[in-house]
Design an enzyme around this catalytic site. Structure first.
Site, PDB file in Angstrom:
ATOM      1  CE1 TYR A 269      12.403  19.977  23.195  1.00 54.38           C
ATOM      2  CE2 TYR A 269      13.834  19.629  21.308  1.00 54.38           C
ATOM      3  CZ  TYR A 269      12.578  19.873  21.834  1.00 54.38           C
ATOM      4  OH  TYR A 269      11.504  20.016  20.987  1.00 54.38           O
ATOM      5  CG  HIS A 270      21.184  21.658  25.286  1.00 52.97           C
ATOM      6  ND1 HIS A 270      22.155  22.163  24.425  1.00 52.97           N
ATOM      7  CD2 HIS A 270      20.924  20.408  24.849  1.00 52.97           C
ATOM      8  CE1 HIS A 270      22.454  21.240  23.515  1.00 52.97           C
ATOM      9  NE2 HIS A 270      21.719  20.172  23.763  1.00 52.97           N
ATOM     10  CG  PHE A 271      15.066  23.047  29.445  1.00 58.23           C
ATOM     11  CD1 PHE A 271      14.619  24.353  29.399  1.00 58.23           C
ATOM     12  CD2 PHE A 271      14.588  22.140  28.510  1.00 58.23           C
ATOM     13  CE1 PHE A 271      13.706  24.755  28.440  1.00 58.23           C
ATOM     14  CE2 PHE A 271      13.674  22.533  27.546  1.00 58.23           C
ATOM     15  CZ  PHE A 271      13.237  23.840  27.511  1.00 58.23           C
TER      16      PHE A 271
END
Length: 340
Positions: A269-271
């Site tokens: 979830y490090h977009f």
């Protein structure tokens, strides 16, 4: 929702609230901070994006920019180790009244920690000059039902059940992050309706070198098992494969770990990157160095979508920095205008 653009200038926003369409005009400028997916979606709905894609959806094109073209993310991998030492935090310990009271009255004990006891960032590929390729986040939280049934972990129930049978209450967790992915995904609109979720394809592991970095990372992690510290607590790796998921491969071979990676790596979830920042002469760029959308006056984007590439670390602090920097630039512009 969309940004209202008149004569290549952002003049306000249009949105729906309580079932009614509403209009807000901007006194100075419009700031988009809707996140990696939201900001890109709003720009394209407003006519700012790839010309061919917008024309296909019959959205009038205001500015042809590569919005959504450079989507990056970290992958991570959760691995479990059983130990012979009762050092980890499990459900039984967490329910003990003295542990709870210790935090309430003293702000100490297991509830005063976040579960991450330490991190290792290292370069597992000396031929890659970009910096550390992996992070190992060491957690003293036992691999138990409360953790693995978290929807963020997103394992199938049959796999969770199989893994839980292999671990004991003294297990601990290592979360591995692949920090330098080469695979690049994209974001598209599903329709011209703002209520339709966008199409997101991160194209994980589409670049073959990413899975090889994962195998190197596994070899580094397993080398820790030979250290005095890990031997002193009897740290033993718990197998990840289950029937139908890599059990046919030779255990601990490179092919085995490539298979495990393709089945068990998941989003961190490090977009970043859908509204990429850079020089106005760079064809991959959406905003300039002051976060202004190229070709549209009085419109900025201030969130993780402007990062050119995913950093060699977590994205929370950089995203906060972008917000702080954007605020300073906006205030600076207003000060200059008033001084004039």
């Amino acid at each position: 929702m969309q940004v209202l653009i008149r004569n290549n200038k952002a003049v306000g926003v249009e949105f729906v609230k309580d079932g009614k369409k509403r209009l807000v005009l901007a006194k100075h400028e419009v700031i988009l901070s809707a996140g990696v997916f939201g900001s890109a979606q709003i720009l394209m709905l407003s006519g700012v994006g790839p010309r061919g894609h917008l024309q296909q959806l019959k959205i009038p094109v205001k500015v042809d920019l590569p919005v959504g073209q450079s989507l990056y993310d970290h992958l991570n991998f959760i691995v479990q180790y059983n130990t012979t030492a009762p050092l980890t935090i499990n459900n039984e310990k967490a329910a003990e009244p003295d542990k709870i009271l210790d935090y309430i009255f003293n702000r100490e004990g297991i509830y005063s920690k976040n579960g991450a006891e330490g991190s290792i960032l290292t370069n597992v590929n000396p031929l890659d000059p970009r910096g550390p390729q992996i992070e190992l986040q060491l957690s003293n939280i036992a691999y138990e039902e409360g953790l693995v049934l978290d929807p963020n972990v997103a394992f199938k129930n049959e796999i969770v059940k199989e893994h839980l049978e292999r671990v004991d209450p003294n297990s601990f967790v290592v979360v591995m992050f692949l920090l330098q992915p080469r695979s690049k995904g994209y974001l598209r609109l599903a329709s011209k309706s703002p209520f339709s979720y966008p199409i997101i394809d991160p194209r994980y592991l589409s670049h073959p070198k990413d899975i090889e970095d994962f195998v190197r990372a596994i070899r580094f992690m397993r080398s820790l098992e030979q250290t005095v510290a890990w031997k002193s607590i009897g740290a033993t790796l718990v197998r990840q494969d289950v029937p139908g998921h890599c059990s046919e491969e030779i255990y601990d071979s490179d092919h085995y770990w490539r298979c495990i990676g393709r089945h068990f790596l998941r989003s961190a979830y490090h977009f970043v990157g859908t509204c990429r920042m850079g020089s106005v002469n760079d064809p991959s760029v959406v905003v300039d160095s002051r976060l202004r959308v190229i070709g549209v006056d009085k419109l900025r984007v201030a969130d993780a979508s402007v990062m050119r590439y995913v950093p060699s670390g977590h994205t929370n602090a950089p995203a906060m920095m972008i917000g702080e920097k954007a605020a300073n630039m906006i205030k600076h512009n207003k000060t200059l205008r008033y001084n004039i």
